[in-house]
Write a protein that holds these residues in place. Structure first.
Motif: not given
Length: 251
Positions: A57, A229, A209
């Motif tokens: 993240l 992402q 993630y």
């Protein structure tokens, strides 16, 4: 006068900005791993999997946050793409959604007609309110500098939530049965306390993630899905003929 109109617009926008307070997502911690089908996660503890998700993240340059949560007893919906430079494009909603596009110091906002009607009705006659609504509905607003900064801070969701959207180190998470999020296989980590249960869904393919985080029970439920992402955020300004600068309004 022009100054008073600008002040009213500023107050209306400030109302939305100060209402959208993104809160933390709950507890987190350690526990015991679950057996699986030969995936690297199967030799890790839940705390280690959480650490992998947290690192992924932090390493993402951008992502899209979609979902809902409660903040200070109010229901908030969010659908916004944001990056690590503070740019964003998306909607934040309490009673009425507000669309924000931000790139650098440039901020544009667009709200529903009823939002403007509710905002301007405080302190204006019905006739004045409808005159203002007629000018604002369907338009993007380029707020004054101070309000651009205040509203732009709503785009800090990327920075403020990267630390919060995972399990905390003082809990006791466990790994539940694997499942999928939008067709992608995920490992499921849960952590329950007296105030609620936090569940993190961690991608098993590609980078680990967190793809979804939920908080159930307690006073601040949350359900957020994370996608896109590393995908560039579209910060293309609205067409000039759709933008209203409230400082140019006549009294």
């Amino acid at each position: 006068m022009k100054h008073s109109i600008t002040n009213r617009v500023t107050a209306a926008l400030l109302c939305a900005a100060t209402s959208v307070v993104i809160t933390g997502c709950g507890p987190d911690g350690k526990g015991t791993g679950a057996s699986g089908n030969g995936h690297p996660f199967d030799s890790m503890t839940p705390e280690q999997i959480d650490g992998q998700a947290r690192a992924a993240l932090k390493g993402a340059s951008s992502m899209r946050w979609t979902g809902e949560f409660n903040s200070d007893g109010r229901h908030v919906e969010v659908d916004v793409a944001a990056d690590d430079h503070g740019s964003c494009n998306g909607t934040f909603g309490l009673d009425f959604p507000m669309h924000i596009i931000k790139k650098g110091s440039l901020v544009y906002v667009k709200a529903e007609e009823e939002y403007w009607r509710t905002s301007f009705s405080r302190g204006m006659t019905p006739e004045q309110t409808e005159e203002m609504v007629a000018q604002f509905k369907g338009r993007w607003i380029k707020p004054p500098k101070l309000m651009s900064q205040t509203l732009g801070s709503m785009c800090d969701i990327f920075h403020t939530q990267v630390e919060d959207l995972s399990l905390a180190s003082d809990g006791n998470p466990t790994r539940e049965a694997d499942t999928t999020v939008h067709g992608r296989p995920v490992a499921v980590l849960t952590d329950s306390t007296t105030t609620g249960t936090t569940t993190v869904y961690v991608a098993k393919k590609g980078k680990p993630y967190p793809l979804r985080i939920t908080v159930t029970g307690g006073d601040e439920p949350l359900d957020v899905t994370l996608t896109d992402q590393g995908k560039p955020v579209d910060t293309t300004p609205p067409p000039p003929d759709e933008i209203l600068d409230p400082t140019t309004l006549s009294p």
